[in-house]
Structures are given as structure tokens and as C-alpha cells.
Design an enzyme around this catalytic site. Structure first.
Site, PDB file in Angstrom:
ATOM      1  N   MET A  78      48.898  78.214  85.335  1.00 64.74           N
ATOM      2  CA  MET A  78      48.672  78.683  83.924  1.00 64.74           C
ATOM      3  C   MET A  78      48.230  77.104  83.624  1.00 64.74           C
ATOM      4  O   MET A  78      48.362  75.916  84.375  1.00 64.74           O
ATOM      5  CB  MET A  78      49.936  79.166  83.038  1.00 64.74           C
ATOM      6  N   HIS A  79      47.337  77.164  82.291  1.00 65.31           N
ATOM      7  CA  HIS A  79      47.185  76.069  81.706  1.00 65.31           C
ATOM      8  C   HIS A  79      45.429  74.547  82.519  1.00 65.31           C
ATOM      9  O   HIS A  79      45.451  74.157  81.752  1.00 65.31           O
ATOM     10  CB  HIS A  79      48.470  75.142  81.932  1.00 65.31           C
ATOM     11  N   ASP A 237      51.290  82.764  85.502  1.00 63.67           N
ATOM     12  CA  ASP A 237      52.243  83.674  86.653  1.00 63.67           C
ATOM     13  C   ASP A 237      53.198  83.533  86.658  1.00 63.67           C
ATOM     14  O   ASP A 237      54.517  84.333  86.784  1.00 63.67           O
ATOM     15  CB  ASP A 237      52.633  81.967  87.535  1.00 63.67           C
TER      16      ASP A 237
END
Length: 489
Positions: A78-79, A237
Site C-alpha cells: 500500500m501507499h 495487501d
């Protein structure tokens, strides 16, 4: 029919092929490098993700009837900030979830814009790993690159784009950008303005189980697949891992022991931790979840074993540990700074309590226990919100350790359920593909049919008491040394 789940991780992409009953037919893993151009920075090249995904899919489907493959979906780190120009070419390497360079931007967001406003706009506050601070960093430090941005994407969504030509994302992954109005599942106009971007620079939003498109003709030809193969949005995830472990619906819990570590609590309703120590995100099942995330979990043990001890016999090392709850050595697992609940990019890994008779086994044990204690930090926040958790699923590379599962069960005083499949995010991605292709009517039905518990670790009353006393000592260490971290980074 057959389904592909793609877990775009930090160190490797794992690809899984399964039938509609969840029987795994093949698993392939392909590694790619991480780049650390400066201290606290962490980057990868999206082009290298794509190269390995293509190689991996070809290897995954070598010995199967290609006409049987019906859908593809994802779990993904992520991110990360992926920025594309007008030609959809990558502008610069992606800034990853564990990149800590955005502390100035986070201070601006949390202190000038204000945590109360951020929480109102997005249900969360700024952490260095989140995407919006990264956008501001590019704007402030690389204005020439910022001015070239045509599309802003997340890691797994870049792969979905390469497969379909569609600029898409899902609400679970988008929740970690600090750009999404999580409660209403739409882009926050306030955050778009704060970041100096336009809404059309962001991807189209989907639920995790929705179809975003089909394979482009040229990609289908290259992979040896039919162009009618559906591509489903997928999930971040941790949300994908939650699907893969059956942590869907209301009041379920999953612990992930991967590169990072998380406590994931699913909920039927939207809710926010008033202290913002836990993230409030949309879930891949169409509902919501709270999540505490530590930046270094199983990666702490990997660092300790591979780089310090220089012994890859993880199981052999752990078999020597036999005095649980009595260790005098403690370890703060903050090798990449820390997110939940401290939100401190300057925090660092720390051993304390060694003496002349400290053994290697005690140091190894301290690493395993330190991760468990840090997970309990987030667990304590959940309890303060009135959330009572009696059992949890567990997944990730660290979950393969029976000792670590035992430590976590007793540190948290919960039953720990081990799942038949250890392929959390990749299996979750494949399950989302099944829902998108109509095999199951919703994510809950898919989980009920596919996920199976094979073992449960019960907490031991005596060990729980010992670890409760140990945790109280651990909890005093970070506040005591916190001010030193800024002087030594």
C-alpha cells in the site's frame, strides 16, 4: 475455471493459480530490488514490478489450459506513489510505504492543516508512509516532476493499468492515500486542493471485487491468454490478506507477520479511532476495518538472522529457545521508524537489558517478543475502544513459526488460528477475482467456502501472566528513549 491472484509485495511478487474451490495449482515468486538512495528513503522501479509480473504469469500458467483462466486480481503493497506522465510513462521511481522522507510534509499536514481536519476529511491523520505526504514532497522537492504528473497511482494499480489500460484503484488501497473520504468512498475534494492536484489525475474508484476491464489484446497475446480474461480491482495487501484468511464481516481479526506487521479488525460499520492511532479504512468485502500497522515485523527477524547472526536456519535457531516470558533482554522493532501507534519516523531498533552472560538465544527471543509486544500496542488501542477480541487468524512469512505463534497467543491472550493456505494476499486476490467473475455472490460467501482453519494455539494462563508483566516493562522503553532518537538519526 482458474483464477490468478497477484501479491505485489515489497521484496517480491507472488503469483498464485487456483481453481474456484480454492485448490492451489501453482505458486510462483519473482524478486526485484529495493533502492535506498538516502537514509530513511525506500524506492522501487514500477517497470521492474511489471517485468517480473509478466515473467511470473508465463511461468505460472505453463502447464494449464489457458482457456480455463477466467480472472485476475491483486493484493499489493500500500501507499506507494507511482506517477505517470501524459504518455503513461513512469516519471520517477516509486516512493514506498516504508519511506520516511516526508516528515516535513507530515508535520505540515498534522500541525498546520490539523489532525482534526484530516480526520474529518479522510478518517485518518498523516503518516510518513501515506501517499498524500509523498505527493507534497514531490511538489516541494522535485517541482519539475510534479508538473509532469498526469496520473497518480498505487503499486498494484500500475499492474492493473498495464494489463487493461484502465487507470483504476480500489477503495481499500485508496484508503491509505490520505486522499479518500473513507466513510463515503469518494475522493476528498479538500485533500485534492491541499495537495495541489486535480481529481482527474487520480484513478477511477472501484470496490475490490468489481471488474475494471479485460486484458488488452497485445498483453493477452504476450501472456498467452484470451483477451476476455477479466481483471478485478483487488485490494491493499492487508485487506487482501484478510480476505485470504476469512477475516470478513463484523468483528473478525487477522494478524499479518510479513515485512510489516498488522492487526486488522473487520467491521460492518464505519468507525474511527478518536486518537487516530489505528487506521480507519474501507475493507475489500465492501465494508470497513480498523488497522494497526508496524513498519518492521518479520523483517526484524530476517535482519537479525541474515545480516547480524548470518545464519539462515531460522527453525534451528528458534528450537533453542525454551524460557518464554522470562527474558531480561528487550528489543524495540523500529528498524524503519514506526507507524502505529507512535507515528514516529525517527524511532529506531533498540536492544536493552544485555549483560555479560546474555546469550544469542536471548537476543533472538527478544526480537520475536519485541514484534509481539509492538503488535500488542495496537491491540491495547483496540481494547480501549471497547473492541473485545478473543481469537485471531494469522498469516505472512512469520506465521510459519510455531514459536512465534505461541508467543503472540500469550502476549495478546487470544486464540491464534492457523489457516490451511499460507498465501494470504495472493489467495485473497484470487478470491476477489472469483467474486468479480460471479463464482460467489460476495466476499463473505467465498471466504466461508474456501478458508479452512488447521490449527489453533491456545494461550496458557501462566504464560499470559508472565508476558503481561513483560509487556508492562516493554511499554516503558519507547517513552523513555524517544527523545534520543532525534539526536541519533
Amino acid at each position: 475455471m482458474l483464477y490468478i491472484g497477484i501479491d505485489l509485495g515489497t521484496s517480491a511478487v507472488k503469483l498464485l493459480l487456483t481453481d474456484e474451490k480454492g485448490t492451489i495449482k501453482n505458486v510462483v515468486s519473482k524478486e526485484y530490488p529495493i533502492y535506498f538512495p538516502n537514509s530513511g528513503w525506500s524506492e522501487q522501479k514500477p517497470e521492474e514490478w511489471w517485468e517480473q509480473v509478466v515473467v511470473g504469469i508465463k511461468e505460472l500458467i505453463t502447464n494449464v489450459d489457458k482457456d480455463e483462466i477466467d480472472g485476475i486480481s491483486f493484493g499489493g503493497q500500500m501507499h506507494g506513489l507511482v506517477i505517470l506522465d501524459e504518455s503513461d510513462e513512469v516519471i520517477r521511481p516509486a516512493l514506498l510505504w516504508n519511506d520516511g522522507r516526508t516528515w516535513e510534509e507530515c508535520n505540515y499536514l498534522n500541525e498546520v492543516i490539523g489532525q482534526e481536519n484530516l480526520s474529518k476529511y479522510t478518517a485518518n491523520i498523516a503518516f510518513t508512509g501515506f501517499t498524500a505526504p509523498k505527493i507534497l514532497w514531490v511538489k516541494n522537492k522535485e517541482p519539475e516532476n510534479f508538473n509532469r504528473i498526469n496520473k497518480i497511482m498505487l503499486p498494484k494499480d500500475y499492474i492493473a493499468y498495464k494489463l487493461t489500460g484502465v487507470h483504476c484503484t480500489d477503495v481499500s488501497d485508496a484508503s491509505g492515500m490520505l486522499l479518500l473520504d473513507v466513510e463515503n468512498k469518494c475522493w476528498s475534494k479538500e485533500m485534492i486542493e491541499i495537495c495541489g492536484i486535480k481529481e482527474d489525475q487520480l484513478a477511477t474508484l472501484f470496490e475490490s471485487y468489481e471488474v475494471v476491464g479485460t486484458l488488452k489484446e497485445e498483453i493477452a497475446t504476450e501472456l498467452g491468454l484470451n483477451s476476455h480474461v477479466k481483471v478485478i480491482a483487488g485490494a491493499g495487501d492487508n485487506a487482501a490478506a484478510a480476505v485470504g484468511t476469512g477475516t470478513v464481516g463484523n468483528g473478525m481479526c487477522n494478524i499479518s507477520l510479513g515485512t510489516s506487521g498488522t492487526i486488522f479488525i473487520s467491521s460492518g460499520q464505519f468507525g474511527v479511532d478518536p486518537h487516530n492511532a489505528l487506521h480507519a479504512f474501507a475493507h475489500a468485502d465492501g465494508h470497513y476495518h480498523l488497522m494497526g500497522c508496524m513498519l518492521s515485523a518479520a523483517s526484524c527477524n530476517k535482519w537479525w538472522m541474515d545480516d547480524i547472526v548470518k545464519d539462515k536456519d531460522y527453525i534451528g535457531e528458534q528450537q533453542k529457545i525454551n524460557k518464554l516470558g522470562e527474558n531480561k533482554v528487550f528489543f524495540l522493532p523500529y528498524l524503519m521508524g514506526e507507524r502505529s501507534p507512535h507515528n514516529d519516523p525517527d524511532a529506531r531498533g533498540t536492544f536493552i537489558g544485555m549483560t555479560m552472560d546474555t546469550t544469542r538465544e536471548e537476543m533472538t527471543q527478544a526480537v520475536l517478543e519485541g514484534v509481539a509486544f509492538a503488535l500488542r500496542d495496537s491491540f491495547e488501542v483496540a481494547k480501549s475502544l471497547g473492541i473485545q477480541i478473543e481469537r485471531t487468524k494469522i498469516c505472512g512469512g512469520g506465521a510459519k513459526s510455531s514459536l512465534w505463534r505461541q508467543i503472540i497467543a500469550n502476549v495478546l491472550n487470544v486464540k491464534v488460528d492457523q489457516i490451511e493456505s499460507e498465501e494470504g494476499p495472493a489467495l485473497g486476490g484470487a478470491m476477489l477475482a472469483m467474486v468479480g467473475c460471479g463464482v460467489y455472490k460476495n466476499v463473505e460467501e467465498a471466504a466461508e467456502q474456501i478458508v479452512k482453519i488447521i490449527n489453533t494455539v491456545e494461550p496458557d494462563e501462566a504464560l499470559v501472566a508472565k508476558y503481561d508483566a513483560q509487556y508492562k516493562k516493554f511499554a516503558k522503553i519507547y517513552p523513555t528513549v524517544k527523545t534520543l532518537f532525534k539526536e541519533i538519526v
